[in-house]
Design a protein around this motif. Structure first.
Motif, PDB file in Angstrom:
ATOM      1  N   GLU A   1     -42.354  -6.629 -19.513  1.00 52.73           N
ATOM      2  CA  GLU A   1     -42.406  -7.988 -20.061  1.00 52.73           C
ATOM      3  C   GLU A   1     -41.742  -8.043 -21.432  1.00 52.73           C
ATOM      4  O   GLU A   1     -41.041  -9.003 -21.763  1.00 52.73           O
ATOM      5  CB  GLU A   1     -43.858  -8.468 -20.160  1.00 52.73           C
ATOM      6  CG  GLU A   1     -44.514  -8.760 -18.821  1.00 52.73           C
ATOM      7  CD  GLU A   1     -43.893  -9.962 -18.121  1.00 52.73           C
ATOM      8  OE1 GLU A   1     -43.359 -10.855 -18.813  1.00 52.73           O
ATOM      9  OE2 GLU A   1     -43.938  -9.998 -16.877  1.00 52.73           O
ATOM     10  N   ILE A   2     -41.962  -7.009 -22.236  1.00 57.90           N
ATOM     11  CA  ILE A   2     -41.349  -6.957 -23.563  1.00 57.90           C
ATOM     12  C   ILE A   2     -39.825  -6.910 -23.433  1.00 57.90           C
ATOM     13  O   ILE A   2     -39.099  -7.566 -24.189  1.00 57.90           O
ATOM     14  CB  ILE A   2     -41.855  -5.725 -24.347  1.00 57.90           C
ATOM     15  CG1 ILE A   2     -43.307  -5.939 -24.747  1.00 57.90           C
ATOM     16  CG2 ILE A   2     -41.001  -5.461 -25.587  1.00 57.90           C
ATOM     17  CD1 ILE A   2     -43.958  -4.703 -25.312  1.00 57.90           C
TER      18      ILE A   2
ATOM     19  N   VAL B   1     -38.671 -10.542 -22.581  1.00 56.02           N
ATOM     20  CA  VAL B   1     -38.862 -11.552 -23.631  1.00 56.02           C
ATOM     21  C   VAL B   1     -38.218 -11.131 -24.952  1.00 56.02           C
ATOM     22  O   VAL B   1     -37.735 -11.960 -25.708  1.00 56.02           O
ATOM     23  CB  VAL B   1     -40.370 -11.834 -23.829  1.00 56.02           C
ATOM     24  CG1 VAL B   1     -40.594 -12.857 -24.949  1.00 56.02           C
ATOM     25  CG2 VAL B   1     -40.984 -12.341 -22.526  1.00 56.02           C
TER      26      VAL B   1
ATOM     27  N   CYS C   1     -45.837 -11.462 -26.414  1.00 61.73           N
ATOM     28  CA  CYS C   1     -44.626 -12.143 -25.969  1.00 61.73           C
ATOM     29  C   CYS C   1     -44.585 -13.626 -26.275  1.00 61.73           C
ATOM     30  O   CYS C   1     -43.647 -14.311 -25.857  1.00 61.73           O
ATOM     31  CB  CYS C   1     -44.430 -11.909 -24.465  1.00 61.73           C
ATOM     32  SG  CYS C   1     -44.098 -10.172 -24.063  1.00 61.73           S
TER      33      CYS C   1
END
Length: 238
Positions: free
Chosen positions: A70-71, A74, A232
């Protein structure tokens, strides 16, 4: 931000395998079982416990990897990430360089360390996916021992995932000490893996362990989902 961990869904699906194994047992408990039937049931139960622990360990590692994934999508600013998370990747690269013999390659990698990894320590710079690794993060989780889980998930900003999960379960009506229960299950799994044939989980115990891990997995997912959302969330426009 609404995040749902794919890792938890995969873990729930993996439980099907255990139910298939548990179906391999004598047809009726009222029928006197032969020694062969008893041995079969014991073997199946022992295998189920080993698989259950393996599946949950896989889930926990996958949850950590999803955080990194996810990092990477985003790319939040470094200030949104826990310092211990940033330090992990810097330290890993320093250790890698230190293990090299003196020479051109070591000099080259040292120079690259300061040019590529400095971005991790510039609070307003977006994270570069090339300097963080889901594999390195997941590698920190070496077992399901409570202290190992605490340390691994603290890297993504979760303060004591064991106590948090115990509180989560209590709020859901399950009064259980997660650390004690984990130690019990992991110790049994380790005994079986090391050839201790005296450890023979019963059907009731296995069903209890299945329910426990499903509940713990749900609580872990909630904590990781929150950590992802906190990290995020887009920067506010000034």
């Amino acid at each position: 931000m609404s995040i749902k961990l794919a890792a938890y869904g995969d873990f729930i699906n993996s439980i099907t395998e255990l139910h298939h194994l548990l179906a391999v047992r004598p047809v009726s408990p009222l029928v006197r079982r032969t020694d062969e039937a008893v041995q079969l049931e014991n073997a199946v139960h022992r295998a189920c416990l080993v698989l259950l622990v393996a599946h949950f360990e896989g889930f926990a590692k996958a949850a950590l990897r999803e955080y990194v994934d996810e990092i990477c999508v985003v790319r939040p600013p470094a200030r949104k990430l826990p310092p211990a998370f940033l330090e992990l990747f810097t330290r890993d690269r320093i250790q890698e360089i230190a293990s090299l013999p003196h020479g051109v390659e070591r000099v080259h990698r040292t120079r690259k360390l300061f040019t590529a990894f400095s971005i991790l320590w510039d609070e307003e710079r977006s994270i570069d996916p090339q300097v963080i690794s889901a594999k390195i993060l997941a590698r920190q989780m070496t077992s399901l021992k409570p202290d190992v889980l605490r340390e691994a998930f603290a890297l993504i900003g979760i303060d004591d995932i064991i106590d948090t999960t115990t509180s989560h379960l209590f709020a859901a009506g399950l009064s259980v000490r997660v650390d004690i229960k984990l130690e019990e299950i992991v110790n049994k799994r380790n005994s079986i893996a090391h050839g201790d044939y005296s450890v023979k989980p019963t059907s009731t115990e296995l069903e209890d362990y299945l329910e426990f891990f499903m509940a713990v997995g749900k609580a872990f997912s909630y904590s990781v989902e929150k950590a992802i959302a906190d990290t995020c969330t887009l920067r506010s426009v000034v």
